[in-house]
Design a protein around this motif. Structure first.
Motif, PDB file in Angstrom:
ATOM      1  N   LEU A 175       0.829  -1.205   0.000  1.00 55.54           N
ATOM      2  CA  LEU A 175       0.000   0.000   0.000  1.00 55.54           C
ATOM      3  C   LEU A 175       0.862   1.253   0.000  1.00 55.54           C
ATOM      4  N   GLN A 176       1.916   1.252   0.816  1.00 56.92           N
ATOM      5  CA  GLN A 176       2.811   2.401   0.850  1.00 56.92           C
ATOM      6  C   GLN A 176       3.507   2.593  -0.490  1.00 56.92           C
ATOM      7  N   GLU A 177       3.875   1.477  -1.118  1.00 53.32           N
ATOM      8  CA  GLU A 177       4.531   1.566  -2.420  1.00 53.32           C
ATOM      9  C   GLU A 177       3.581   2.146  -3.467  1.00 53.32           C
ATOM     10  N   ARG A 178       2.329   1.697  -3.435  1.00 52.68           N
ATOM     11  CA  ARG A 178       1.349   2.220  -4.381  1.00 52.68           C
ATOM     12  C   ARG A 178       1.058   3.693  -4.110  1.00 52.68           C
ATOM     13  N   GLU A 179       0.942   4.045  -2.826  1.00 60.13           N
ATOM     14  CA  GLU A 179       0.695   5.443  -2.483  1.00 60.13           C
ATOM     15  C   GLU A 179       1.853   6.320  -2.937  1.00 60.13           C
ATOM     16  N   PHE A 180       3.083   5.799  -2.770  1.00 61.48           N
ATOM     17  CA  PHE A 180       4.248   6.556  -3.209  1.00 61.48           C
ATOM     18  C   PHE A 180       4.238   6.744  -4.716  1.00 61.48           C
ATOM     19  N   PHE A 181       3.884   5.660  -5.435  1.00 58.83           N
ATOM     20  CA  PHE A 181       3.825   5.741  -6.895  1.00 58.83           C
ATOM     21  C   PHE A 181       2.777   6.755  -7.343  1.00 58.83           C
ATOM     22  N   LEU A 182       1.577   6.666  -6.746  1.00 56.23           N
ATOM     23  CA  LEU A 182       0.508   7.590  -7.123  1.00 56.23           C
ATOM     24  C   LEU A 182       0.862   9.017  -6.745  1.00 56.23           C
ATOM     25  N   ARG A 183       1.488   9.179  -5.577  1.00 57.65           N
ATOM     26  CA  ARG A 183       1.885  10.526  -5.147  1.00 57.65           C
ATOM     27  C   ARG A 183       2.920  11.100  -6.107  1.00 57.65           C
ATOM     28  N   ARG A 184       3.888  10.277  -6.482  1.00 53.10           N
ATOM     29  CA  ARG A 184       4.908  10.739  -7.423  1.00 53.10           C
ATOM     30  C   ARG A 184       4.280  11.077  -8.774  1.00 53.10           C
ATOM     31  N   LEU A 185       3.281  10.266  -9.163  1.00 52.06           N
ATOM     32  CA  LEU A 185       2.606  10.499 -10.434  1.00 52.06           C
ATOM     33  C   LEU A 185       1.834  11.811 -10.411  1.00 52.06           C
ATOM     34  N   THR A 186       1.025  12.002  -9.365  1.00 53.53           N
ATOM     35  CA  THR A 186       0.211  13.219  -9.288  1.00 53.53           C
ATOM     36  C   THR A 186       1.059  14.450  -9.031  1.00 53.53           C
ATOM     37  N   ASP A 187       2.146  14.292  -8.273  1.00 57.59           N
ATOM     38  CA  ASP A 187       2.999  15.449  -7.976  1.00 57.59           C
ATOM     39  C   ASP A 187       3.708  15.974  -9.214  1.00 57.59           C
ATOM     40  N   ASP A 191      -1.421  18.317 -15.327  1.00 56.61           N
ATOM     41  CA  ASP A 191      -2.844  18.514 -15.056  1.00 56.61           C
ATOM     42  C   ASP A 191      -3.066  18.710 -13.561  1.00 56.61           C
ATOM     43  N   LEU A 192      -4.153  19.395 -13.250  1.00 59.08           N
ATOM     44  CA  LEU A 192      -4.515  19.640 -11.861  1.00 59.08           C
ATOM     45  C   LEU A 192      -5.422  18.500 -11.384  1.00 59.08           C
ATOM     46  N   ILE A 193      -5.008  17.793 -10.359  1.00 60.88           N
ATOM     47  CA  ILE A 193      -5.812  16.714  -9.785  1.00 60.88           C
ATOM     48  C   ILE A 193      -6.390  17.215  -8.467  1.00 60.88           C
ATOM     49  N   SER A 206      -3.417  18.332  -5.990  1.00 61.41           N
ATOM     50  CA  SER A 206      -2.046  18.012  -6.383  1.00 61.41           C
ATOM     51  C   SER A 206      -1.197  19.282  -6.370  1.00 61.41           C
ATOM     52  N   PRO A 207       0.129  19.140  -6.221  1.00 64.46           N
ATOM     53  CA  PRO A 207       1.012  20.312  -6.213  1.00 64.46           C
ATOM     54  C   PRO A 207       0.929  21.149  -7.487  1.00 64.46           C
ATOM     55  N   SER A 208       0.494  20.539  -8.588  1.00 65.40           N
ATOM     56  CA  SER A 208       0.408  21.291  -9.849  1.00 65.40           C
ATOM     57  C   SER A 208      -0.596  22.433  -9.766  1.00 65.40           C
ATOM     58  N   ASN A 209      -1.484  22.412  -8.788  1.00 55.25           N
ATOM     59  CA  ASN A 209      -2.416  23.523  -8.610  1.00 55.25           C
ATOM     60  C   ASN A 209      -1.665  24.822  -8.341  1.00 55.25           C
ATOM     61  N   GLN A 210      -0.555  24.718  -7.606  1.00 61.71           N
ATOM     62  CA  GLN A 210       0.222  25.923  -7.317  1.00 61.71           C
ATOM     63  C   GLN A 210       0.917  26.435  -8.573  1.00 61.71           C
ATOM     64  N   LYS A 211       1.377  25.508  -9.426  1.00 67.68           N
ATOM     65  CA  LYS A 211       2.052  25.922 -10.645  1.00 67.68           C
ATOM     66  C   LYS A 211       1.098  26.631 -11.606  1.00 67.68           C
ATOM     67  N   VAL A 212      -0.148  26.153 -11.675  1.00 64.45           N
ATOM     68  CA  VAL A 212      -1.096  26.677 -12.663  1.00 64.45           C
ATOM     69  C   VAL A 212      -1.910  27.840 -12.109  1.00 64.45           C
ATOM     70  N   VAL A 287      -9.991  16.210 -12.998  1.00 62.43           N
ATOM     71  CA  VAL A 287      -8.730  16.392 -13.717  1.00 62.43           C
ATOM     72  C   VAL A 287      -8.910  17.650 -14.561  1.00 62.43           C
ATOM     73  N   THR A 288      -8.129  18.671 -14.231  1.00 61.15           N
ATOM     74  CA  THR A 288      -8.304  19.993 -14.851  1.00 61.15           C
ATOM     75  C   THR A 288      -7.004  20.409 -15.515  1.00 61.15           C
ATOM     76  N   ARG A 289      -7.123  21.007 -16.711  1.00 59.75           N
ATOM     77  CA  ARG A 289      -5.916  21.446 -17.417  1.00 59.75           C
ATOM     78  C   ARG A 289      -6.090  22.866 -17.966  1.00 59.75           C
ATOM     79  N   ASP A 290      -4.973  23.511 -18.084  1.00 64.32           N
ATOM     80  CA  ASP A 290      -4.928  24.873 -18.624  1.00 64.32           C
ATOM     81  C   ASP A 290      -5.127  24.819 -20.143  1.00 64.32           C
TER      82      ASP A 290
END
Length: 315
Positions: A175-187, A191-193, A206-212, A287-290
Protein backbone atom coordinates in the motif's frame (compact mmCIF):
# COMPACT_ATOMS: atom_id res chain seq x y z
CA UNK A 1 -48.14 -42.75 104.87
CA UNK A 2 -44.49 -41.67 105.02
CA UNK A 3 -43.54 -44.61 102.83
CA UNK A 4 -46.15 -43.64 100.27
CA UNK A 5 -44.83 -40.08 100.15
CA UNK A 6 -41.29 -41.32 99.81
CA UNK A 7 -42.29 -43.63 96.99
CA UNK A 8 -44.11 -40.82 95.18
CA UNK A 9 -41.04 -38.58 95.54
CA UNK A 10 -38.81 -41.27 94.08
CA UNK A 11 -41.16 -41.77 91.19
CA UNK A 12 -41.13 -38.02 90.50
CA UNK A 13 -37.34 -38.03 90.56
CA UNK A 14 -37.18 -40.99 88.19
CA UNK A 15 -39.69 -39.33 85.87
CA UNK A 16 -37.74 -36.08 85.90
CA UNK A 17 -34.48 -37.87 85.20
CA UNK A 18 -36.15 -39.81 82.42
CA UNK A 19 -37.53 -36.65 80.88
CA UNK A 20 -34.15 -34.92 81.16
CA UNK A 21 -32.49 -37.91 79.54
CA UNK A 22 -35.03 -38.02 76.75
CA UNK A 23 -34.68 -34.27 76.22
CA UNK A 24 -30.90 -34.55 76.11
CA UNK A 25 -31.12 -37.42 73.65
CA UNK A 26 -33.59 -35.50 71.50
CA UNK A 27 -31.38 -32.43 71.61
CA UNK A 28 -28.35 -34.49 70.68
CA UNK A 29 -30.29 -36.09 67.85
CA UNK A 30 -31.44 -32.69 66.63
CA UNK A 31 -27.91 -31.31 66.73
CA UNK A 32 -26.67 -34.38 64.85
CA UNK A 33 -29.37 -33.94 62.24
CA UNK A 34 -28.50 -30.26 61.85
CA UNK A 35 -24.82 -31.10 61.53
CA UNK A 36 -25.61 -33.79 58.98
CA UNK A 37 -27.75 -31.35 56.97
CA UNK A 38 -25.03 -28.73 57.14
CA UNK A 39 -22.39 -31.27 56.15
CA UNK A 40 -24.58 -32.45 53.27
CA UNK A 41 -25.03 -28.83 52.17
CA UNK A 42 -21.29 -28.31 52.36
CA UNK A 43 -20.72 -31.45 50.28
CA UNK A 44 -23.23 -30.25 47.71
CA UNK A 45 -21.61 -26.79 47.62
CA UNK A 46 -18.19 -28.36 47.31
CA UNK A 47 -19.40 -30.59 44.49
CA UNK A 48 -20.91 -27.55 42.74
CA UNK A 49 -17.67 -25.59 43.09
CA UNK A 50 -15.66 -28.56 41.83
CA UNK A 51 -17.97 -28.86 38.81
CA UNK A 52 -17.75 -25.12 38.13
CA UNK A 53 -13.98 -25.31 38.43
CA UNK A 54 -13.92 -28.26 36.04
CA UNK A 55 -16.11 -26.40 33.54
CA UNK A 56 -13.98 -23.28 33.90
CA UNK A 57 -10.82 -25.29 33.32
CA UNK A 58 -12.43 -26.94 30.30
CA UNK A 59 -13.40 -23.56 28.85
CA UNK A 60 -9.90 -22.25 29.45
CA UNK A 61 -8.40 -25.37 27.85
CA UNK A 62 -10.57 -24.96 24.76
CA UNK A 63 -9.75 -21.26 24.57
CA UNK A 64 -6.06 -21.95 25.07
CA UNK A 65 -5.95 -24.60 22.36
CA UNK A 66 -8.30 -23.08 19.78
CA UNK A 67 -7.53 -19.38 19.96
CA UNK A 68 -6.16 -18.02 16.63
CA UNK A 69 -3.18 -16.44 18.38
CA UNK A 70 -0.13 -18.12 19.86
CA UNK A 71 0.13 -18.33 23.68
CA UNK A 72 3.08 -19.54 25.71
CA UNK A 73 4.04 -19.61 29.40
CA UNK A 74 7.51 -19.46 30.87
CA UNK A 75 9.12 -19.50 34.31
CA UNK A 76 11.58 -17.11 35.93
CA UNK A 77 14.46 -18.92 34.21
CA UNK A 78 12.95 -18.13 30.78
CA UNK A 79 12.11 -21.78 30.18
CA UNK A 80 8.90 -22.40 28.24
CA UNK A 81 6.51 -24.37 30.47
CA UNK A 82 3.53 -24.62 28.12
CA UNK A 83 2.21 -23.37 24.79
CA UNK A 84 -0.81 -23.88 22.59
CA UNK A 85 -0.85 -25.51 19.17
CA UNK A 86 -1.24 -22.19 17.36
CA UNK A 87 2.04 -20.95 18.87
CA UNK A 88 3.80 -24.00 17.44
CA UNK A 89 2.14 -23.53 14.06
CA UNK A 90 3.20 -19.88 13.82
CA UNK A 91 6.82 -20.88 14.44
CA UNK A 92 6.48 -23.94 12.17
CA UNK A 93 7.62 -26.09 15.08
CA UNK A 94 5.94 -28.47 17.55
CA UNK A 95 4.83 -28.30 21.19
CA UNK A 96 7.24 -31.10 22.01
CA UNK A 97 10.21 -29.05 20.78
CA UNK A 98 8.99 -25.80 22.32
CA UNK A 99 8.02 -26.91 25.84
CA UNK A 100 11.20 -26.95 27.90
CA UNK A 101 13.01 -24.57 25.53
CA UNK A 102 15.47 -22.25 27.32
CA UNK A 103 14.80 -18.89 25.70
CA UNK A 104 18.16 -17.59 26.91
CA UNK A 105 19.57 -19.62 24.03
CA UNK A 106 17.28 -18.36 21.26
CA UNK A 107 19.02 -18.05 17.93
CA UNK A 108 17.18 -14.77 17.28
CA UNK A 109 17.18 -12.84 20.55
CA UNK A 110 15.23 -9.83 19.27
CA UNK A 111 12.13 -10.52 21.45
CA UNK A 112 14.09 -11.28 24.65
CA UNK A 113 13.85 -7.74 26.11
CA UNK A 114 10.05 -7.92 25.93
CA UNK A 115 10.06 -11.43 27.43
CA UNK A 116 12.29 -10.36 30.32
CA UNK A 117 10.18 -7.27 30.94
CA UNK A 118 7.34 -9.48 32.24
CA UNK A 119 9.67 -10.96 34.88
CA UNK A 120 10.21 -7.42 36.15
CA UNK A 121 6.48 -7.13 36.76
CA UNK A 122 5.77 -5.03 33.68
CA UNK A 123 4.12 -5.65 30.32
CA UNK A 124 6.45 -5.94 27.34
CA UNK A 125 6.05 -5.79 23.58
CA UNK A 126 8.03 -6.51 20.44
CA UNK A 127 7.18 -5.71 16.82
CA UNK A 128 9.55 -6.93 14.15
CA UNK A 129 11.06 -9.81 12.24
CA UNK A 130 11.72 -13.08 14.06
CA UNK A 131 13.42 -16.33 12.99
CA UNK A 132 12.37 -19.45 14.94
CA UNK A 133 14.98 -21.51 16.81
CA UNK A 134 13.13 -24.83 16.85
CA UNK A 135 11.35 -24.56 13.50
CA UNK A 136 11.38 -23.00 10.06
CA UNK A 137 9.25 -19.98 10.94
CA UNK A 138 10.44 -16.68 9.47
CA UNK A 139 7.78 -14.14 10.34
CA UNK A 140 7.00 -10.56 11.14
CA UNK A 141 5.91 -10.92 14.76
CA UNK A 142 3.72 -8.95 17.12
CA UNK A 143 4.52 -10.07 20.68
CA UNK A 144 2.99 -8.92 23.96
CA UNK A 145 4.05 -10.25 27.37
CA UNK A 146 2.69 -9.92 30.92
CA UNK A 147 3.83 -11.16 34.35
CA UNK A 148 2.35 -14.16 36.15
CA UNK A 149 2.07 -13.79 39.94
CA UNK A 150 1.25 -16.09 42.88
CA UNK A 151 -1.29 -15.47 45.65
CA UNK A 152 1.16 -13.15 47.44
CA UNK A 153 1.80 -11.08 44.30
CA UNK A 154 5.29 -12.42 43.60
CA UNK A 155 6.26 -12.83 39.95
CA UNK A 156 6.58 -16.54 39.18
CA UNK A 157 6.83 -16.35 35.41
CA UNK A 158 5.33 -14.74 32.35
CA UNK A 159 2.83 -15.26 29.56
CA UNK A 160 3.32 -14.23 25.95
CA UNK A 161 0.83 -13.66 23.14
CA UNK A 162 2.25 -14.00 19.63
CA UNK A 163 0.63 -12.98 16.34
CA UNK A 164 1.97 -13.58 12.85
CA UNK A 165 1.52 -10.20 11.12
CA UNK A 166 3.61 -11.05 8.05
CA UNK A 167 0.67 -10.68 5.66
CA UNK A 168 -0.36 -7.41 7.27
CA UNK A 169 3.17 -6.01 6.98
CA UNK A 170 3.37 -7.13 3.34
CA UNK A 171 0.05 -5.47 2.52
CA UNK A 172 1.09 -2.28 4.29
CA UNK A 173 4.35 -2.24 2.33
CA UNK A 174 2.45 -2.73 -0.94
CA UNK A 175 0.00 0.00 0.00
CA UNK A 176 2.81 2.40 0.85
CA UNK A 177 4.53 1.57 -2.42
CA UNK A 178 1.35 2.22 -4.38
CA UNK A 179 0.70 5.44 -2.48
CA UNK A 180 4.25 6.56 -3.21
CA UNK A 181 3.83 5.74 -6.89
CA UNK A 182 0.51 7.59 -7.12
CA UNK A 183 1.89 10.53 -5.15
CA UNK A 184 4.91 10.74 -7.42
CA UNK A 185 2.61 10.50 -10.43
CA UNK A 186 0.21 13.22 -9.29
CA UNK A 187 3.00 15.45 -7.98
CA UNK A 188 4.63 15.53 -11.40
CA UNK A 189 1.55 15.81 -13.58
CA UNK A 190 0.91 19.04 -15.45
CA UNK A 191 -2.84 18.51 -15.06
CA UNK A 192 -4.51 19.64 -11.86
CA UNK A 193 -5.81 16.71 -9.79
CA UNK A 194 -8.32 17.49 -7.06
CA UNK A 195 -10.93 15.70 -4.97
CA UNK A 196 -13.99 17.15 -3.27
CA UNK A 197 -16.36 15.69 -0.68
CA UNK A 198 -20.15 15.48 -0.89
CA UNK A 199 -20.39 19.19 0.01
CA UNK A 200 -18.06 20.18 -2.82
CA UNK A 201 -15.15 21.09 -0.53
CA UNK A 202 -11.57 20.25 -1.46
CA UNK A 203 -10.07 17.29 0.40
CA UNK A 204 -7.07 16.81 -1.91
CA UNK A 205 -5.17 18.95 -4.44
CA UNK A 206 -2.05 18.01 -6.38
CA UNK A 207 1.01 20.31 -6.21
CA UNK A 208 0.41 21.29 -9.85
CA UNK A 209 -2.42 23.52 -8.61
CA UNK A 210 0.22 25.92 -7.32
CA UNK A 211 2.05 25.92 -10.64
CA UNK A 212 -1.10 26.68 -12.66
CA UNK A 213 -3.33 28.70 -10.35
CA UNK A 214 -0.81 29.96 -7.82
CA UNK A 215 -2.48 28.42 -4.75
CA UNK A 216 -0.68 26.13 -2.36
CA UNK A 217 -2.76 22.95 -1.87
CA UNK A 218 -3.09 23.57 1.87
CA UNK A 219 -4.57 27.03 1.16
CA UNK A 220 -7.53 25.50 -0.68
CA UNK A 221 -8.25 22.46 1.53
CA UNK A 222 -11.72 22.81 3.04
CA UNK A 223 -12.81 25.56 0.63
CA UNK A 224 -15.57 25.16 -1.97
CA UNK A 225 -14.46 24.28 -5.49
CA UNK A 226 -17.18 26.52 -6.95
CA UNK A 227 -15.54 29.55 -5.32
CA UNK A 228 -12.82 29.36 -7.99
CA UNK A 229 -15.31 29.51 -10.89
CA UNK A 230 -15.92 32.80 -12.73
CA UNK A 231 -19.36 34.19 -11.76
CA UNK A 232 -20.52 34.13 -15.39
CA UNK A 233 -19.63 30.41 -15.66
CA UNK A 234 -21.16 29.23 -12.39
CA UNK A 235 -24.49 28.08 -13.83
CA UNK A 236 -22.81 26.14 -16.64
CA UNK A 237 -20.38 24.38 -14.26
CA UNK A 238 -23.13 23.58 -11.72
CA UNK A 239 -25.26 22.10 -14.51
CA UNK A 240 -22.39 19.92 -15.75
CA UNK A 241 -21.65 18.65 -12.23
CA UNK A 242 -25.34 17.92 -11.58
CA UNK A 243 -25.53 16.05 -14.87
CA UNK A 244 -22.51 13.90 -13.98
CA UNK A 245 -23.91 13.23 -10.50
CA UNK A 246 -27.29 12.21 -11.89
CA UNK A 247 -25.89 9.96 -14.60
CA UNK A 248 -22.95 8.79 -12.45
CA UNK A 249 -20.62 9.20 -15.43
CA UNK A 250 -17.74 11.64 -16.04
CA UNK A 251 -18.62 14.99 -17.61
CA UNK A 252 -16.42 17.65 -19.20
CA UNK A 253 -16.81 21.41 -18.96
CA UNK A 254 -14.77 24.51 -19.88
CA UNK A 255 -14.78 27.56 -17.60
CA UNK A 256 -12.65 30.34 -16.25
CA UNK A 257 -10.87 29.61 -12.97
CA UNK A 258 -9.66 32.31 -10.60
CA UNK A 259 -5.93 32.45 -9.99
CA UNK A 260 -4.34 33.47 -6.70
CA UNK A 261 -3.56 36.94 -8.11
CA UNK A 262 -7.25 37.50 -8.96
CA UNK A 263 -6.93 36.96 -12.72
CA UNK A 264 -8.85 34.25 -14.55
CA UNK A 265 -7.56 31.35 -16.58
CA UNK A 266 -9.45 29.21 -19.09
CA UNK A 267 -9.44 25.56 -18.00
CA UNK A 268 -11.09 22.32 -19.03
CA UNK A 269 -12.21 20.02 -16.23
CA UNK A 270 -13.31 16.39 -16.33
CA UNK A 271 -15.29 15.39 -13.24
CA UNK A 272 -15.93 11.81 -12.14
CA UNK A 273 -18.41 11.19 -9.26
CA UNK A 274 -17.33 8.97 -6.36
CA UNK A 275 -19.83 6.54 -4.84
CA UNK A 276 -19.92 4.42 -1.69
CA UNK A 277 -20.96 0.76 -1.52
CA UNK A 278 -24.64 1.74 -1.45
CA UNK A 279 -24.32 3.86 -4.59
CA UNK A 280 -24.53 7.23 -2.83
CA UNK A 281 -22.36 10.03 -4.19
CA UNK A 282 -19.65 10.90 -1.66
CA UNK A 283 -17.72 13.42 -3.75
CA UNK A 284 -15.84 13.65 -7.02
CA UNK A 285 -12.39 13.64 -8.59
CA UNK A 286 -11.49 16.32 -11.12
CA UNK A 287 -8.73 16.39 -13.72
CA UNK A 288 -8.30 19.99 -14.85
CA UNK A 289 -5.92 21.45 -17.42
CA UNK A 290 -4.93 24.87 -18.62
CA UNK A 291 -6.45 25.53 -22.10
CA UNK A 292 -5.54 29.22 -22.33
CA UNK A 293 -3.37 28.73 -25.40
CA UNK A 294 -6.06 26.67 -27.08
CA UNK A 295 -8.62 29.38 -26.37
CA UNK A 296 -6.31 32.02 -27.81
CA UNK A 297 -5.81 29.93 -30.93
CA UNK A 298 -9.58 29.49 -31.26
CA UNK A 299 -10.08 33.22 -30.89
CA UNK A 300 -7.49 33.93 -33.61
CA UNK A 301 -9.13 31.40 -35.94
CA UNK A 302 -12.55 32.88 -35.28
CA UNK A 303 -11.17 36.36 -35.93
CA UNK A 304 -9.58 35.19 -39.19
CA UNK A 305 -12.84 33.51 -40.24
CA UNK A 306 -14.75 36.71 -39.60
CA UNK A 307 -12.20 38.64 -41.66
CA UNK A 308 -12.56 36.18 -44.56
CA UNK A 309 -16.33 36.41 -44.35
CA UNK A 310 -16.16 40.19 -44.36
CA UNK A 311 -13.79 40.16 -47.36
CA UNK A 312 -16.10 37.77 -49.17
CA UNK A 313 -19.07 40.00 -48.49
CA UNK A 314 -17.20 43.07 -49.78
CA UNK A 315 -16.24 41.26 -52.99
Amino acid sequence: MFSACFLALRLDTWATALLVGLASAALGLLVSLLLLRKRAALYRERARLVEELRESEERYRLLFQRTPIGIFYYDTNLVVTDCNQRFAEILRSSRERLIGLDMNNLRDQSPLPAIREALRGREGSYQGFYASTTGEGRIWASLRTAPLTDAEGRVVGGVGILEDVTERVRMQAELQEREFFLRRLTDNMLDLISQVDAQGRFVYLSPSNQKVLGYRPEDLLGTRAMDLVHPDDLAMVAEAYARAEERLVPDRVEFRARRADGSYLWVESLGNPLRDEEGRVTGAIFVTRDISERKKTQERLEKMNRCFLELGADA
